[in-house]
Design a protein around this motif. Structure first.
Motif, PDB file in Angstrom:
ATOM      1  N   ASN A   1       0.831  -1.212   0.000  1.00  0.00           N
ATOM      2  CA  ASN A   1       0.000   0.000   0.000  1.00  0.00           C
ATOM      3  C   ASN A   1       0.860   1.255   0.000  1.00  0.00           C
ATOM      4  O   ASN A   1       0.495   2.272  -0.605  1.00  0.00           O
ATOM      5  N   LEU A   2       2.006   1.183   0.666  1.00  0.00           N
ATOM      6  CA  LEU A   2       2.907   2.338   0.673  1.00  0.00           C
ATOM      7  C   LEU A   2       3.421   2.629  -0.740  1.00  0.00           C
ATOM      8  O   LEU A   2       3.461   3.784  -1.174  1.00  0.00           O
ATOM      9  N   LEU A   3       3.807   1.571  -1.470  1.00  0.00           N
ATOM     10  CA  LEU A   3       4.290   1.768  -2.851  1.00  0.00           C
ATOM     11  C   LEU A   3       3.186   2.335  -3.744  1.00  0.00           C
ATOM     12  O   LEU A   3       3.434   3.223  -4.568  1.00  0.00           O
ATOM     13  N   ASP A   4       1.956   1.830  -3.603  1.00  0.00           N
ATOM     14  CA  ASP A   4       0.839   2.359  -4.398  1.00  0.00           C
ATOM     15  C   ASP A   4       0.578   3.825  -4.072  1.00  0.00           C
ATOM     16  O   ASP A   4       0.279   4.630  -4.967  1.00  0.00           O
ATOM     17  N   THR A   5       0.685   4.183  -2.806  1.00  0.00           N
ATOM     18  CA  THR A   5       0.459   5.579  -2.410  1.00  0.00           C
ATOM     19  C   THR A   5       1.500   6.495  -3.035  1.00  0.00           C
ATOM     20  O   THR A   5       1.187   7.594  -3.513  1.00  0.00           O
ATOM     21  N   LEU A   6       2.749   6.044  -3.059  1.00  0.00           N
ATOM     22  CA  LEU A   6       3.806   6.847  -3.686  1.00  0.00           C
ATOM     23  C   LEU A   6       3.535   7.054  -5.172  1.00  0.00           C
ATOM     24  O   LEU A   6       3.759   8.144  -5.715  1.00  0.00           O
ATOM     25  N   LYS A   7       3.030   6.011  -5.852  1.00  0.00           N
ATOM     26  CA  LYS A   7       2.732   6.139  -7.283  1.00  0.00           C
ATOM     27  C   LYS A   7       1.562   7.087  -7.516  1.00  0.00           C
ATOM     28  O   LYS A   7       1.563   7.863  -8.472  1.00  0.00           O
ATOM     29  N   ARG A   8       0.562   7.030  -6.639  1.00  0.00           N
ATOM     30  CA  ARG A   8      -0.570   7.958  -6.781  1.00  0.00           C
ATOM     31  C   ARG A   8      -0.146   9.393  -6.537  1.00  0.00           C
ATOM     32  O   ARG A   8      -0.736  10.330  -7.081  1.00  0.00           O
ATOM     33  N   GLN A   9       0.875   9.571  -5.713  1.00  0.00           N
ATOM     34  CA  GLN A   9       1.404  10.913  -5.445  1.00  0.00           C
ATOM     35  C   GLN A   9       2.360  11.385  -6.535  1.00  0.00           C
ATOM     36  O   GLN A   9       2.962  12.444  -6.415  1.00  0.00           O
ATOM     37  N   ASN A  10       2.494  10.566  -7.603  1.00  0.00           N
ATOM     38  CA  ASN A  10       3.458  10.860  -8.681  1.00  0.00           C
ATOM     39  C   ASN A  10       4.887  10.901  -8.160  1.00  0.00           C
ATOM     40  O   ASN A  10       5.752  11.586  -8.727  1.00  0.00           O
ATOM     41  N   LYS A  11       5.148  10.181  -7.080  1.00  0.00           N
ATOM     42  CA  LYS A  11       6.514  10.039  -6.563  1.00  0.00           C
ATOM     43  C   LYS A  11       7.079   8.702  -7.076  1.00  0.00           C
ATOM     44  O   LYS A  11       7.398   7.791  -6.298  1.00  0.00           O
ATOM     45  N   VAL A  12       7.135   8.583  -8.387  1.00  0.00           N
ATOM     46  CA  VAL A  12       7.575   7.326  -8.998  1.00  0.00           C
ATOM     47  C   VAL A  12       9.018   7.026  -8.629  1.00  0.00           C
ATOM     48  O   VAL A  12       9.402   5.867  -8.418  1.00  0.00           O
ATOM     49  N   SER A  13       9.842   8.072  -8.529  1.00  0.00           N
ATOM     50  CA  SER A  13      11.258   7.853  -8.184  1.00  0.00           C
ATOM     51  C   SER A  13      11.392   7.292  -6.765  1.00  0.00           C
ATOM     52  O   SER A  13      12.238   6.433  -6.505  1.00  0.00           O
ATOM     53  N   HIS A  14      10.538   7.748  -5.841  1.00  0.00           N
ATOM     54  CA  HIS A  14      10.577   7.212  -4.476  1.00  0.00           C
ATOM     55  C   HIS A  14      10.153   5.748  -4.465  1.00  0.00           C
ATOM     56  O   HIS A  14      10.744   4.920  -3.754  1.00  0.00           O
ATOM     57  N   ALA A  15       9.103   5.443  -5.247  1.00  0.00           N
ATOM     58  CA  ALA A  15       8.646   4.053  -5.312  1.00  0.00           C
ATOM     59  C   ALA A  15       9.711   3.151  -5.918  1.00  0.00           C
ATOM     60  O   ALA A  15       9.929   2.016  -5.459  1.00  0.00           O
ATOM     61  N   ALA A  16      10.395   3.637  -6.968  1.00  0.00           N
ATOM     62  CA  ALA A  16      11.465   2.847  -7.581  1.00  0.00           C
ATOM     63  C   ALA A  16      12.611   2.623  -6.598  1.00  0.00           C
ATOM     64  O   ALA A  16      13.259   1.574  -6.594  1.00  0.00           O
ATOM     65  N   LEU A  17      12.844   3.619  -5.739  1.00  0.00           N
ATOM     66  CA  LEU A  17      13.903   3.517  -4.747  1.00  0.00           C
ATOM     67  C   LEU A  17      13.631   2.384  -3.756  1.00  0.00           C
ATOM     68  O   LEU A  17      14.542   1.695  -3.289  1.00  0.00           O
ATOM     69  N   LEU A  18      12.371   2.172  -3.437  1.00  0.00           N
ATOM     70  CA  LEU A  18      11.995   1.166  -2.442  1.00  0.00           C
ATOM     71  C   LEU A  18      11.763  -0.217  -3.029  1.00  0.00           C
ATOM     72  O   LEU A  18      11.421  -1.142  -2.291  1.00  0.00           O
ATOM     73  N   ASN A  19      11.910  -0.358  -4.358  1.00  0.00           N
ATOM     74  CA  ASN A  19      11.670  -1.660  -4.971  1.00  0.00           C
ATOM     75  C   ASN A  19      12.624  -2.730  -4.437  1.00  0.00           C
ATOM     76  O   ASN A  19      12.250  -3.892  -4.277  1.00  0.00           O
ATOM     77  N   ASP A  20      13.892  -2.336  -4.182  1.00  0.00           N
ATOM     78  CA  ASP A  20      14.900  -3.292  -3.701  1.00  0.00           C
ATOM     79  C   ASP A  20      15.105  -3.197  -2.197  1.00  0.00           C
ATOM     80  O   ASP A  20      16.166  -3.548  -1.685  1.00  0.00           O
ATOM     81  N   SER A  21      14.105  -2.694  -1.464  1.00  0.00           N
ATOM     82  CA  SER A  21      14.230  -2.579  -0.014  1.00  0.00           C
ATOM     83  C   SER A  21      13.335  -3.602   0.674  1.00  0.00           C
ATOM     84  O   SER A  21      12.417  -4.148   0.063  1.00  0.00           O
ATOM     85  N   GLU A  22      13.627  -3.835   1.995  1.00  0.00           N
ATOM     86  CA  GLU A  22      12.846  -4.821   2.742  1.00  0.00           C
ATOM     87  C   GLU A  22      12.891  -4.476   4.229  1.00  0.00           C
ATOM     88  O   GLU A  22      13.971  -4.284   4.795  1.00  0.00           O
ATOM     89  N   PRO A  23      11.726  -4.357   4.879  1.00  0.00           N
ATOM     90  CA  PRO A  23      11.736  -4.163   6.340  1.00  0.00           C
ATOM     91  C   PRO A  23      12.250  -5.439   7.016  1.00  0.00           C
ATOM     92  O   PRO A  23      11.765  -6.535   6.732  1.00  0.00           O
ATOM     93  N   VAL A  24      13.244  -5.294   7.944  1.00  0.00           N
ATOM     94  CA  VAL A  24      13.860  -6.480   8.554  1.00  0.00           C
ATOM     95  C   VAL A  24      13.676  -6.526  10.059  1.00  0.00           C
ATOM     96  O   VAL A  24      13.870  -7.577  10.675  1.00  0.00           O
ATOM     97  N   ALA A  25      13.312  -5.393  10.658  1.00  0.00           N
ATOM     98  CA  ALA A  25      13.089  -5.389  12.110  1.00  0.00           C
ATOM     99  C   ALA A  25      12.219  -4.190  12.445  1.00  0.00           C
ATOM    100  O   ALA A  25      12.315  -3.130  11.801  1.00  0.00           O
ATOM    101  N   ALA A  26      11.359  -4.337  13.467  1.00  0.00           N
ATOM    102  CA  ALA A  26      10.463  -3.244  13.834  1.00  0.00           C
ATOM    103  C   ALA A  26      10.148  -3.314  15.309  1.00  0.00           C
ATOM    104  O   ALA A  26       9.885  -4.388  15.870  1.00  0.00           O
TER     105      ALA A  26
END
Length: 558
Positions: free
Chosen positions: A443-468
């Protein structure tokens, strides 16, 4: 004697008078000379193209006293009697009003009787497709094997309605629509015989309105002559046919070219005040653009143009309008023409079509603007390629763009993650918190695309949450450069804000490269093991007590 219409006065009496059907008249003439004509013919084709006239000429030719001939003489008693209808052996039957079985049975009964005045008895059945099925069945056997002195000539405008059993027993000739040039040539003969003066191009307007039918053309010509004052003008022809002048079409196309809606609608208003038919005018407008397209493709072939006369304004439009714009214009007009067939208000659809053309990008495309557009498209393509390469392998792409730059792989300390903060998160991290983040990630990636922040979404394509934990989470990136870009204030705050909207928790994002994450995690786990060991070391007295009484009965108090 009462006045006769021109199409009756100038009805063809010879095969050479049947214009536009040379493929048929030549075949019939050769058959007449060789005396190899058939016992049954089927003449099919559009109205007013000479089917019935050719049938009567054929009836005269086979019965001419000078036979075998390729043309009837029109001088012998047989030819004259057939022309004026006084010879009863040539029978014309209108199948539209005599379509029953009884009428065909009457023909079948009388066909065996020999002709009384000429050599062949000829039955000309017009509009034969109107016969009933029973009538066709009654005609079938007679048509297949008639007596030697009988010839059947069937004429129809709808051959698909005739049973195949009937068609297979006839020689079929398909009459074509007559070309405008052939119609004009025939009308010039009529005009010269009537001693009437005509303006140039007036006959062409009438010929085009006739739509390939000679009878319709002569009827319109008759009307135009009556409307004129002895001199048939272009304006007379336009008034009778409902067409518009080329100057009016030029004015309207100029308004469309200039995207001037007001001028275009004003031209249409004057058109309707003259009582012109919107459907007919739309057809003229389609042919105008059709001629423009053909002129662009073959400027030297003026003969293929149906409507326009090539002048300076038309040549200018042909240069300004691109072929794609003409295709689109014809498509819009054609759709409007289809819609006008099913409405009681065709004027509205015509006005809508014209407004649409004025608003549409159907005008000329300047060459300079086109070059600029092509240059921008090329730059966009180059940028898209660089973004794709950067997403796949940013380190290699950076070295390609700047060969002198130091490779990031050789400098492991180029990005320093907050190791202490990560250790704090790991101490209080839970599986539940991590699953919450992972569920929210798409949902976060979709929100970035709707905001026309395509570069931010592309930045997170190779990321992964590992601890929280409850206050922060660790985000692992494949490349160090992505970590640096993600920790920029604008990117980081935007991601944290979206996470808050999705989860309801205000969480801080801590970025870490994948390689350093492994070492940080291992160091933390080793530290935890050492800490656990130190906690497990107890007093020797306690150990001795365990040996004496056992762990089950032992209670240790501080």
């Amino acid at each position: 004697m009462a006045y006769q219409a021109l199409y009756r006065v100038f009805r063809p009496q010879l095969f050479e008078d049947v214009v536009g059907q040379e493929h048929i008249t030549k075949t019939l003439q050769n058959a007449l000379l060789q005396q190899k004509f058939s016992h049954a013919y089927l003449f099919s084709g559009p109205r007013g193209t000479g089917k019935t006239s050719a049938a009567k000429i054929l009836a005269k030719a086979v019965n001419c006293e000078r036979a075998p001939v390729s043309e009837p003489c029109n001088e012998c008693p047989s030819c004259k009697g057939i022309t004026d209808g006084s010879i009863a052996d040539v029978i014309e039957i209108d199948a539209a009003s005599n379509n029953g079985v009884d009428e065909i049975r009457d023909i079948r009964d009388k066909v065996k009787f020999a002709p009384s005045a000429v050599k062949y008895k000829v039955y000309i059945i017009d509009e034969v497709h109107m016969l009933s099925i029973g009538a066709f069945n009654a005609l079938l056997k007679t048509l297949e094997e008639p007596p030697k002195h009988v010839i059947f000539i069937l004429a129809t405008t709808e051959p698909h309605k005739i049973p195949l059993t009937i068609i297979s027993r006839c020689q079929r000739f398909d009459f074509r629509r007559i070309t405008a040039e052939a119609i004009v040539g025939r009308m010039e003969t009529v005009i010269n015989a009537q001693n009437i003066s005509v303006e140039p191009n007036a006959l062409s307007i009438i010929a085009r309105a006739a739509e390939g039918g000679m009878r319709d053309a002569l009827s319109l010509l008759d009307q135009a002559i009556s409307f004129s004052d002895g001199n048939l003008t272009i304006q007379d022809a336009l008034s009778i046919t409902g067409s518009v002048s080329q100057s009016f079409l030029t004015e309207l196309v100029g308004a469309i070219n200039d995207k001037d809606v007001s001028r275009a609608l004003d031209a249409l208003s004057s058109l309707f005040q003259l009582g012109k038919d919107p459907v007919r005018f739309l057809e003229d407008l389609i042919f105008y653009f059709r001629d423009m397209l053909l002129y662009k493709a073959a400027p030297n072939l003026d003969s293929i143009l149906d409507l326009v006369q090539v002048d300076d304004k038309f040549q200018q439009f042909a240069e300004q309008f691109s072929s794609e714009a003409i295709y689109e214009t014809i498509d819009i007009l054609n759709k409007s023409q289809q819609e006008m067939k099913w409405t009681n208000h065709p004027r509205i659809f015509l006005e809508v079509a014209v407004v649409k053309l004025c608003k549409h990008s159907a005008g000329p495309v300047e060459s300079a603007n086109q070059e600029e557009v092509n240059s921008l498209l090329q730059k966009v393509q180059q940028l898209e390629k660089r973004v794709m390469d950067l997403t796949k392998n940013p380190v290699v792409q950076e070295q390609k763009d700047n060969p002198k730059a130091t490779p990031r792989q050789g400098n492991r300390n180029s990005f320093k993650p907050a190791v202490g903060r990560i250790n704090e998160i790991l101490k209080s991290a839970t599986r539940e918190n991590l699953e919450t983040i992972k569920r929210s990630w798409p949902n976060l990636l979709d929100t970035l695309k709707r905001q026309n922040k395509v570069s931010h979404a592309a930045l997170l394509n190779d990321s992964e949450p590992v601890a929280a934990a409850n206050q922060a989470f660790v985000l692992k990136f494949k490349y160090e450069i992505h970590c640096q870009m993600a920790t920029e204030e604008q990117v980081k705050s935007n991601i944290e804000h979206i996470i808050y909207e999705l989860t309801g928790n205000s969480l801080e994002m801590i970025a870490v490269p994948a390689e350093q994450w492994q070492s940080i995690r291992e160091s933390f786990l080793q530290g935890q093991k050492a800490s656990n060991k130190s906690e497990e070391e107890v007093d020797p007295l306690v150990e001795e007590a365990k040996k004496l009484v056992g762990i089950e009965l032992l209670e240790i108090q501080e």
